[in-house]
Write an enzyme that holds these catalytic residues in place. Structure first.
Site, PDB file in Angstrom:
ATOM      1  N   ASP A 105     -18.661  87.814  26.739  1.00  0.00           N
ATOM      2  CA  ASP A 105     -17.286  87.684  27.506  1.00  0.00           C
ATOM      3  C   ASP A 105     -16.553  86.388  27.288  1.00  0.00           C
ATOM      4  O   ASP A 105     -15.082  86.364  27.023  1.00  0.00           O
ATOM      5  CB  ASP A 105     -17.852  87.828  29.137  1.00  0.00           C
ATOM      6  CG  ASP A 105     -18.827  86.896  29.578  1.00  0.00           C
ATOM      7  OD1 ASP A 105     -19.416  85.868  28.543  1.00  0.00           O
ATOM      8  OD2 ASP A 105     -19.100  86.776  30.863  1.00  0.00           O
ATOM      9  N   ALA A 156     -32.831  84.954  38.867  1.00  0.00           N
ATOM     10  CA  ALA A 156     -33.408  85.879  37.932  1.00  0.00           C
ATOM     11  C   ALA A 156     -32.407  86.698  36.777  1.00  0.00           C
ATOM     12  O   ALA A 156     -33.067  87.619  36.135  1.00  0.00           O
ATOM     13  CB  ALA A 156     -33.930  87.172  38.809  1.00  0.00           C
ATOM     14  N   SER A 169     -25.243  84.896  41.846  1.00  0.00           N
ATOM     15  CA  SER A 169     -23.910  83.895  42.128  1.00  0.00           C
ATOM     16  C   SER A 169     -22.617  84.491  42.151  1.00  0.00           C
ATOM     17  O   SER A 169     -21.999  84.410  43.197  1.00  0.00           O
ATOM     18  CB  SER A 169     -23.909  82.655  41.127  1.00  0.00           C
ATOM     19  OG  SER A 169     -23.920  83.399  39.587  1.00  0.00           O
ATOM     20  N   GLU A 224     -16.810  79.403  39.960  1.00  0.00           N
ATOM     21  CA  GLU A 224     -18.088  79.035  39.258  1.00  0.00           C
ATOM     22  C   GLU A 224     -18.010  78.095  38.340  1.00  0.00           C
ATOM     23  O   GLU A 224     -18.650  77.156  38.149  1.00  0.00           O
ATOM     24  CB  GLU A 224     -18.956  80.205  38.924  1.00  0.00           C
ATOM     25  CG  GLU A 224     -20.216  80.151  38.255  1.00  0.00           C
ATOM     26  CD  GLU A 224     -21.213  81.156  38.555  1.00  0.00           C
ATOM     27  OE1 GLU A 224     -20.871  82.155  39.023  1.00  0.00           O
ATOM     28  OE2 GLU A 224     -22.267  81.253  37.810  1.00  0.00           O
ATOM     29  N   ASP A 233     -19.851  88.762  34.789  1.00  0.00           N
ATOM     30  CA  ASP A 233     -20.841  88.880  35.958  1.00  0.00           C
ATOM     31  C   ASP A 233     -19.682  89.416  37.395  1.00  0.00           C
ATOM     32  O   ASP A 233     -19.921  90.119  38.022  1.00  0.00           O
ATOM     33  CB  ASP A 233     -21.384  87.664  36.496  1.00  0.00           C
ATOM     34  CG  ASP A 233     -22.318  87.437  35.259  1.00  0.00           C
ATOM     35  OD1 ASP A 233     -22.693  88.123  34.451  1.00  0.00           O
ATOM     36  OD2 ASP A 233     -23.048  86.098  35.268  1.00  0.00           O
TER      37      ASP A 233
END
Ligand code: ADP
Ligand code: MG
Length: 387
Positions: free
Chosen positions: A41, A128, A133, A165, A177
């Site tokens: 990405d 994980a 987030s 983020e 994400d």
């Protein structure tokens, strides 16, 4: 009462208990697994994530005094109180920097947002590699979008969450994400072009083909805020610069061998991973579109080898999970997420799901690793209003 309605009622009730008032609404945003297209990405490339049924749910209501009051069921029990006007990178620590960062990022765009009371609760395991987030950021982003009538397109919300983020939480992640959390659809994988943010919903019918997708959480904590992720990102940008490209996305598989010959030894394997990984995403989308999800298997395993040997972001636990899953009958397996721990996905014939999970657990026990947590990945809906 069970299911989404009960979940919405529970988060509203808890909001009332914590904040002493009724919320204006409830929202949910999912975690994700990425099927293929890892570390692509931030190279403007392609990915193929799907949303998980595990979500972060959030109840919120506006405040007119400019305060942001945050409470999480997974927090330390306290309400974190921040003045929206004073939000700035570096001023907030701990988990609150993710939701506070979203409010800051909206204001950075000049959008008229103020304070809010917020309570959230999550079934996405944190750390994980399943993007708790992004689930947290995106739940807050869709809530604010509606509460403050912003009406931002979904890719814009993802950009805001990513900016939060990167600049506020200090994690140099790409946009995959957040795009997965806001744009995914039930029963579909999301074909994402990280340059244009164009998406295509690709049919991903596991049950109809007698398949299941297992998530094996190695329980090895990853920390993408440390230097390794940033160094990889910088290496890719340096390689693109040396090749005279805007981003590694612009190097085709056909031109790869020639490009590798002219690159320093430390950069060539990074470039090989990114270029071959983008090609694997293309092949995966072709196979899914043709209604052959089982053909994903070898692409997953090849992707893992590339992450392990070229990109070097795997770990012994993830390698063992992949090897033991494939040996026990998985059609393919690979680490998912940024790496250095986190989770492995394994595509398995439905009848073999139990034996594959047991085989991986036994392989972990045999070498003294803590038992992995096993979840099932069911392609689920993206961020939404829940009540
Ligand atoms: P991942 O996104 O793979 O789960 P990250 O390290 O990127 O891992 O994000 C995990 C962090 O996000 C946690 O350490 C915590 O600070 C924050 N977080 C995620 N979900 C919650 C939650 N429900 N409540 C509080 N903090 C959360
Ligand atoms: Mg994360």
């Amino acid at each position: 009462m069970t299911g989404p309605a009960a979940e919405a009622a529970a988060v509203r009730r808890e909001f009332q208990r914590i904040h002493g008032r009724a919320p204006e609404g409830g929202w949910a945003a999912p975690g994700r697994v990425n099927l293929i297209g890892e570390h692509t990405d931030y190279n403007d490339g392609f990915a193929l994530p799907m949303a998980l049924p595990q979500t972060t749910v959030l109840a919120a209501g506006r405040r007119d005094d400019g305060l942001l009051r945050l409470h999480s069921a997974q927090g330390d029990g306290r309400v974190t109180e921040l003045a929206v006007a004073d939000l700035a990178p570096g001023r907030v620590s701990g988990w609150a920097r993710y939701p506070a960062g979203v409010v800051w990022a909206l204001r950075e765009r000049g959008l008229p947002v103020g304070g809010a009371d917020v309570h959230l609760d999550s079934t996405v395991p944190a750390g994980a590699g399943l993007s708790s987030s992004a689930a947290l950021e995106c739940a807050l982003a869709v809530a604010y979008d509606e509460l403050y009538a912003l009406r931002l397109p979904r890719p814009e919300l993802a950009r805001v969450a990513q900016h939060a983020e990167n600049a506020f939480a200090g994690v140099p992640c790409g946009v995959m994400d957040q795009m997965a959390s806001v744009c995914c659809a039930e029963g579909r994988a999301l074909y994402l072009d990280s340059r244009s943010l164009e998406v295509r919903q690709v049919p991903f019918d596991l049950t109809g083909h007698g398949l299941r997708l297992l998530v094996l959480d190695t329980r090895v904590a990853h920390d993408l805020a440390d230097g390794a992720y940033a160094a990889l990102r910088a290496g890719c940008e340096r390689a693109a610069g040396l090749l005279g490209l805007a981003a590694l996305r612009d190097l085709s598989e056909a031109d790869l061998a020639g490009a590798l010959a002219g690159l320093p030894r430390d950069l060539a394997p990074l470039v090989r991973h990114v270029v071959t990984e983008n090609a694997r995403v293309g092949r995966a989308v072709e196979r899914l579109t043709a209604g052959e999800p089982e053909a994903l298997g070898p692409l997953l395993t090849a992707g893992h080898a590339s992450l392990r040997d070229d990109y070097r972001v795997s770990c012994p636990e993830a390698d063992l999970a992949v090897e033991s899953a494939v040996a026990a009958g998985a059609l393919g397996a690979r680490m998912t997420g940024g790496g250095f721990g986190g989770s492995v996905i394994a595509l398995v014939p439905a009848a073999a799901a139990g034996s594959v999970a047991r085989a991986v657990t036994a392989a972990f026990a045999a070498v003294g690793f803590a038992p992995p947590a096993v979840l099932e990945a069911v392609p689920s809906a993206g961020a939404r209003r829940i009540g």
